[in-house]
Scaffold this motif. Structure first.
Motif, mmCIF file in Angstrom:
data_model
loop_
_atom_site.group_PDB
_atom_site.id
_atom_site.type_symbol
_atom_site.label_atom_id
_atom_site.label_comp_id
_atom_site.label_asym_id
_atom_site.label_seq_id
_atom_site.Cartn_x
_atom_site.Cartn_y
_atom_site.Cartn_z
ATOM 1 N N THR A 192 3.063 -10.288 -12.531
ATOM 2 C CA THR A 192 3.304 -11.293 -11.503
ATOM 3 C C THR A 192 3.145 -12.675 -12.116
ATOM 4 O OG1 THR A 192 2.265 -9.773 -10.007
ATOM 5 C CG2 THR A 192 2.757 -11.939 -9.154
ATOM 6 N N ALA B 224 3.394 11.893 -8.888
ATOM 7 C CA ALA B 224 3.851 11.667 -7.517
ATOM 8 C C ALA B 224 5.033 10.699 -7.485
ATOM 9 C CB ALA B 224 2.703 11.130 -6.665
ATOM 10 N N ARG C 34 12.640 3.619 -2.364
ATOM 11 C CA ARG C 34 12.166 2.268 -2.086
ATOM 12 C C ARG C 34 13.139 1.453 -1.265
ATOM 13 N NH1 ARG C 34 7.864 4.144 -3.026
ATOM 14 N NH2 ARG C 34 6.657 3.855 -4.910
ATOM 15 N N HIS D 285 0.831 -1.210 0.000
ATOM 16 C CA HIS D 285 0.000 0.000 0.000
ATOM 17 C C HIS D 285 0.861 1.255 0.000
ATOM 18 C CE1 HIS D 285 0.891 -0.916 4.165
ATOM 19 N NE2 HIS D 285 0.694 0.337 4.451
ATOM 20 N N LEU D 286 1.998 1.177 0.649
ATOM 21 C CA LEU D 286 2.903 2.334 0.630
ATOM 22 C C LEU D 286 3.540 2.481 -0.737
ATOM 23 C CD1 LEU D 286 4.925 2.401 3.935
ATOM 24 C CD2 LEU D 286 3.149 3.922 3.144
ATOM 25 N N LEU D 287 3.901 1.336 -1.274
ATOM 26 C CA LEU D 287 4.609 1.309 -2.542
ATOM 27 C C LEU D 287 3.780 1.938 -3.656
ATOM 28 C CD1 LEU D 287 7.330 0.045 -2.647
ATOM 29 C CD2 LEU D 287 6.330 -2.044 -3.520
ATOM 30 N N THR D 288 2.479 1.696 -3.609
ATOM 31 C CA THR D 288 1.648 2.166 -4.712
ATOM 32 C C THR D 288 1.062 3.548 -4.459
ATOM 33 O OG1 THR D 288 -0.240 1.036 -3.760
ATOM 34 C CG2 THR D 288 0.967 -0.140 -5.439
ATOM 35 N N LYS D 289 1.267 4.088 -3.275
ATOM 36 C CA LYS D 289 0.594 5.352 -2.994
ATOM 37 C C LYS D 289 1.521 6.505 -2.625
ATOM 38 C CE LYS D 289 -3.475 3.596 -3.467
ATOM 39 N NZ LYS D 289 -4.207 3.817 -4.681
ATOM 40 N N VAL D 290 2.664 6.211 -2.096
ATOM 41 C CA VAL D 290 3.521 7.288 -1.629
ATOM 42 C C VAL D 290 4.893 7.150 -2.274
ATOM 43 C CG1 VAL D 290 4.297 8.530 0.413
ATOM 44 C CG2 VAL D 290 2.401 6.947 0.593
ATOM 45 N N TYR D 291 5.473 8.278 -2.609
ATOM 46 C CA TYR D 291 6.819 8.199 -3.141
ATOM 47 C C TYR D 291 7.850 8.400 -2.037
ATOM 48 C CZ TYR D 291 11.214 9.256 -5.182
ATOM 49 O OH TYR D 291 12.536 9.226 -5.456
ATOM 50 N N PHE D 292 8.812 7.550 -1.984
ATOM 51 C CA PHE D 292 9.968 7.713 -1.114
ATOM 52 C C PHE D 292 10.970 6.702 -1.639
ATOM 53 C CE2 PHE D 292 7.200 4.533 0.493
ATOM 54 C CZ PHE D 292 8.028 3.506 0.871
ATOM 55 N N VAL E 290 8.545 -9.425 -5.201
ATOM 56 C CA VAL E 290 7.549 -8.541 -5.791
ATOM 57 C C VAL E 290 6.959 -9.190 -7.034
ATOM 58 C CG1 VAL E 290 7.245 -6.370 -6.998
ATOM 59 C CG2 VAL E 290 8.549 -6.439 -4.898
ATOM 60 N N VAL F 208 5.144 7.615 -8.057
ATOM 61 C CA VAL F 208 4.869 6.289 -7.509
ATOM 62 C C VAL F 208 4.997 5.236 -8.610
ATOM 63 C CG1 VAL F 208 3.067 4.824 -6.570
ATOM 64 C CG2 VAL F 208 3.442 7.084 -5.622
ATOM 65 N N VAL F 209 4.503 5.562 -9.788
ATOM 66 C CA VAL F 209 4.722 4.654 -10.914
ATOM 67 C C VAL F 209 5.495 5.396 -11.999
ATOM 68 C CG1 VAL F 209 2.651 3.313 -10.461
ATOM 69 C CG2 VAL F 209 2.537 5.218 -12.040
ATOM 70 N N TYR F 210 6.120 4.635 -12.852
ATOM 71 C CA TYR F 210 6.916 5.237 -13.905
ATOM 72 C C TYR F 210 6.176 5.146 -15.234
ATOM 73 C CZ TYR F 210 10.797 5.435 -10.679
ATOM 74 O OH TYR F 210 11.596 5.727 -9.614
ATOM 75 N N LEU G 282 7.762 9.933 5.826
ATOM 76 C CA LEU G 282 7.608 9.284 4.526
ATOM 77 C C LEU G 282 7.549 10.325 3.423
ATOM 78 C CD1 LEU G 282 5.050 6.401 5.019
ATOM 79 C CD2 LEU G 282 7.400 6.252 4.241
ATOM 80 N N ALA H 209 5.697 -0.645 -8.305
ATOM 81 C CA ALA H 209 4.331 -0.183 -8.041
ATOM 82 C C ALA H 209 3.336 -0.810 -9.019
ATOM 83 C CB ALA H 209 4.266 1.336 -8.130
ATOM 84 N N ASP H 210 3.800 -1.149 -10.210
ATOM 85 C CA ASP H 210 2.894 -1.753 -11.194
ATOM 86 C C ASP H 210 2.625 -3.217 -10.890
ATOM 87 O OD1 ASP H 210 2.906 0.603 -12.491
ATOM 88 O OD2 ASP H 210 4.395 0.019 -13.997
ATOM 89 N N VAL H 211 3.641 -3.850 -10.339
ATOM 90 C CA VAL H 211 3.607 -5.304 -10.266
ATOM 91 C C VAL H 211 3.102 -5.812 -8.926
ATOM 92 C CG1 VAL H 211 5.034 -7.349 -10.360
ATOM 93 C CG2 VAL H 211 5.487 -5.460 -11.902
ATOM 94 N N ARG I 33 11.594 0.493 -10.676
ATOM 95 C CA ARG I 33 10.584 1.241 -11.429
ATOM 96 C C ARG I 33 9.302 0.456 -11.620
ATOM 97 N NH1 ARG I 33 11.725 4.412 -15.931
ATOM 98 N NH2 ARG I 33 13.040 6.082 -15.165
ATOM 99 N N LEU J 264 -2.766 10.584 -2.433
ATOM 100 C CA LEU J 264 -3.400 9.791 -3.481
ATOM 101 C C LEU J 264 -4.544 8.970 -2.933
ATOM 102 C CD1 LEU J 264 -0.383 8.567 -5.562
ATOM 103 C CD2 LEU J 264 -1.884 10.479 -5.949
#
Lengths: 243, 432
Positions: free
Chosen positions: B24, B88, A88, A79-86, A151, B90-92, B130, A240-242, A237, B108
């Protein structure tokens, strides 16, 4: 911050709190002493078996819990990975950080144990911080590799505990290196944990140091770490998609 | 000209449909693919057809200057959230580039980064960290955040015991007080009561007033209109229109409504209904003045409702229909057969078709539904169907030129009346 969070969270709504961090290594030590020391009568380089096995368990538990935490860190916090940037890298690194804190606690207990057996360590203890750093670096490297794999392939999640169990017995935790025939020992030295555990023991218990094994481990640690970081960066990169 | 705060070029984001998580794969699958590559040295011909690419965003160009407040609008799945996620970081993106100048504060989703076991106080620090803030910086703003969220009493309660409203308040308060140079907010204000929504919008306006860039997604057109100097409408991953909010919103609502209008419906299987079923609505349609099926009407223009029903009851029938707003289901007006003295439904056995003609529809611009009702004369429901025949009402600028679009903000209905000045010699009211 993440380390602090993980630690605070872990012992919320528990009665004994941080005591649990110590229970695990102590219980493992007792079981190993009973099974391997008393029943199997494994040799322990002339040191009381509990002292011997705990000295090996310290770096081993640091390593295995760090690897486990780090490898699960990404999917547990999707949930962090897909919503917040920092960055990784923080997540697996925090996993290792938590294990380091646990290590400190169980090291405290070990000091008590050493005092009980009247074997307080000498100046060798000064070698401990760099050894711990090496162990943590190796663990982070392996953890990063496994984390980025997890992941994508959830299979890894199931493999990790199993891997750690095998790895435990491939490392001289419950038995001394001297138990292994001389001409097979090079094989054991391929495992960086061999050198690290040996060095921890000699630092804490004043046993002779196997410089060759330690050198091998010291060379492997940065290599594994570099490989882990490189691979992590490459995969980052897509997380977040996977995930 | 200053460098843009956000600059997006030829941006595209591709997802693969089919499996829920596109990449996946299990190790077995990967090994199999690898093996195949070795053996055949050519891509497999029978790649699973399910994995067709889906472009959430396609060839998007957008440039936003520092200090601009931009509202992103569009239907669900238009790519709004994907764009925010890319901005943001979060994704590229799959193709193109997104340049962002300045610290980004993004919200988000409600309360991400919160840990349920930690208290409000701990979460403020965690969330701040964060988002890239140092402890001292958070401490400096702590009181302000708490005051904004109105959670003083609950600071030391784990957030898992918070209500969802409290959760959002805390999350928004943290994000909005980080003083980011660019604030990105996805539709999160839907939660929280009206007062708090107003407060958030106010805060966003304040942030914008300090020369910071705000980009937010909303389905609340009023908020977009009030807050933004610019609106961007996305559809199917592409930019449809970009410009002054009022114009973009009007275009968006018009098109959106048209696509969703349902001026003709078979009601036999319509699920939302009640009544004994002794009489049943079969079909209904909306017609324009020329008798053609039509889903779009003009304010104060004509509209015809046509109903077809079947009845087996021996009771006398009572026919009525009501128009409700689509967003909150408010009943705006009712048409009942008693109001047209010439018409008596009587006792019906078999099928009938009725037309209800309205000369001058007094509805403001917007989208509406019908509720259609068949009752007995004693008002026992026989068949009542709700939320059908969606239609829109637009201004007819030729008929009544107005300087603004007449929406429900100006009242639920509008009524033509006779307006005139009263001459001086004609006393306006009698003075005794």
């Amino acid at each position: 911050m993440l380390v602090w969070r993980d630690i605070t969270v872990r012992y919320k709504q528990t009665v004994m709190g941080a005591v649990w961090a110590v229970v695990q290594p102590v219980a493992t030590m007792l079981i190993f002493t009973l099974v391997f020391g008393r029943l199997a009568r494994l040799p322990s380089d002339g040191v009381p078996y509990p002292v011997f096995v705990y000295a090996g368990l310290l770096p081993w538990l640091l390593f295995s819990s760090a690897v486990t935490h780090a490898s699960l860190s990404l999917i547990n916090q999707a949930h962090l990975l897909t919503k917040v940037y920092f960055p990784r890298l923080f997540l697996p690194a925090a996993g290792v950080g938590v294990s380091l804190v646990d290590f400190t606690l169980s090291f405290g207990v070990y000091c008590g144990l050493l005092a009980w057996y009247d074997r307080l360590p000498g100046a060798g203890v000064l070698a401990l911080p760099p050894l711990v750093a090496l162990t943590a670096a190796t663990a982070l490297g392996v953890g990063l590799l496994l984390a980025s794999l997890t992941v994508q392939y959830r299979d890894v999640k199931h493999v990790v505990p199993f891997l750690m169990q095998i790895w435990l017995f491939l490392s001289p935790v419950v038995y001394p290196v001297t138990l292994v025939p001389e001409h097979w020992r090079w094989l054991l030295n391929l495992n960086p944990l061999t050198g690290l555990i040996g060095a921890h023991r000699s630092a804490l218990l004043g046993l002779p140091l196997d410089a060759g094994a330690l050198t091998a481990a010291a060379a492997v640690a940065p290599a594994v770490l570099a490989l882990g970081v490189w691979n992590f960066r490459r995969m980052e990169r897509r997380f977040a998609d996977v995930v | 000209m200053t460098a843009p705060a956000i600059h997006v070029q030829q941006l595209g984001k591709q997802y693969r449909l089919g499996t829920a998580a596109p990449l996946t794969r299990t190790l077995g699958e990967a090994a199999h693919a690898l093996l195949r590559r070795w053996v055949h040295a050519a891509p497999s011909r029978h790649a699973p057809a399910a994995r067709e690419p889906f472009w959430a965003l396609r060839d998007l160009d957008l440039s936003i200057a520092p200090g601009e407040v931009v509202g992103l609008i569009g239907r669900n799945g238009a790519g709004k959230s994907t764009l925010l996620k890319i901005l943001a970081r979060v994704v590229y993106p799959t193709t193109g580039r997104a340049l962002i100048r300045g610290r980004v504060g993004s919200l988000l989703e409600v309360g991400t980064g919160f840990h349920p076991e930690l208290t409000g106080r701990e979460n403020i620090f965690l969330n701040g960290a964060l988002l890239g803030l140092r402890r001292a910086e958070i401490r400096a703003r702590f009181d302000e955040i708490v005051a904004f969220a109105e959670l003083e009493r609950f600071l030391d309660t784990p957030v898992k015991r918070y209500s969802s409203g409290m959760y959002v308040r805390l999350a928004f308060a943290v994000a909005a007080h980080l003083e980011p140079e660019i604030l990105i907010v996805d539709e999160v204000l839907a939660v929280g009561d009206a007062a708090f929504q107003r407060k958030c919008l106010g805060r966003m306006g304040e942030v914008a007033g300090h020369g910071r860039t705000v980009l937010f997604v909303s389905h609340n057109m009023t908020a977009v209109r009030n807050l933004c100097a610019r609106a961007v409408w996305l559809d199917a991953g592409r930019l449809v229109r970009d410009g002054e909010p009022a114009a973009v919103i009007q275009a968006y609502l018009g098109r959106h409504a048209d696509a969703d209008a349902r001026p003709e419906m078979d009601l036999r299987d319509w699920p939302i209904r009640r009544g004994t079923g002794e009489a049943r609505l079969l079909r209904a349609r909306l017609l324009d003045a020329g008798g053609r099926v039509c889903g779009r009407f003009t304010r104060l223009g004509p509209l015809t409702l046509e109903l077809e029903f079947e009845s087996r009851t021996r009771d006398e029938l009572n026919l009525s229909a009501a128009i409700t707003t689509t967003d909150d289901g408010l009943k705006v007006l009712q048409l009942a057969h008693q109001d047209s003295p010439g018409f008596v439904p009587g006792v019906v056995f078999g099928r009938r078709k009725v037309r209800v003609e309205v000369d001058r529809l007094p509805l403001q611009c917007g989208t509406y539904h019908w509720n259609l009702c068949l009752h007995t004369a004693a008002l026992d429901p026989l068949d009542v169907v709700q939320d059908v025949l969606r239609f829109t009402v637009e201004d007819d600028l030729a008929r009544s030129p107005r300087p603004f679009r007449s929406t429900r903000e100006h009242g639920l209905c509008s009524l033509p009346a006779v307006w005139r000045y009263v001459h001086a010699e004609e006393p306006a009211y009698a003075v005794q």
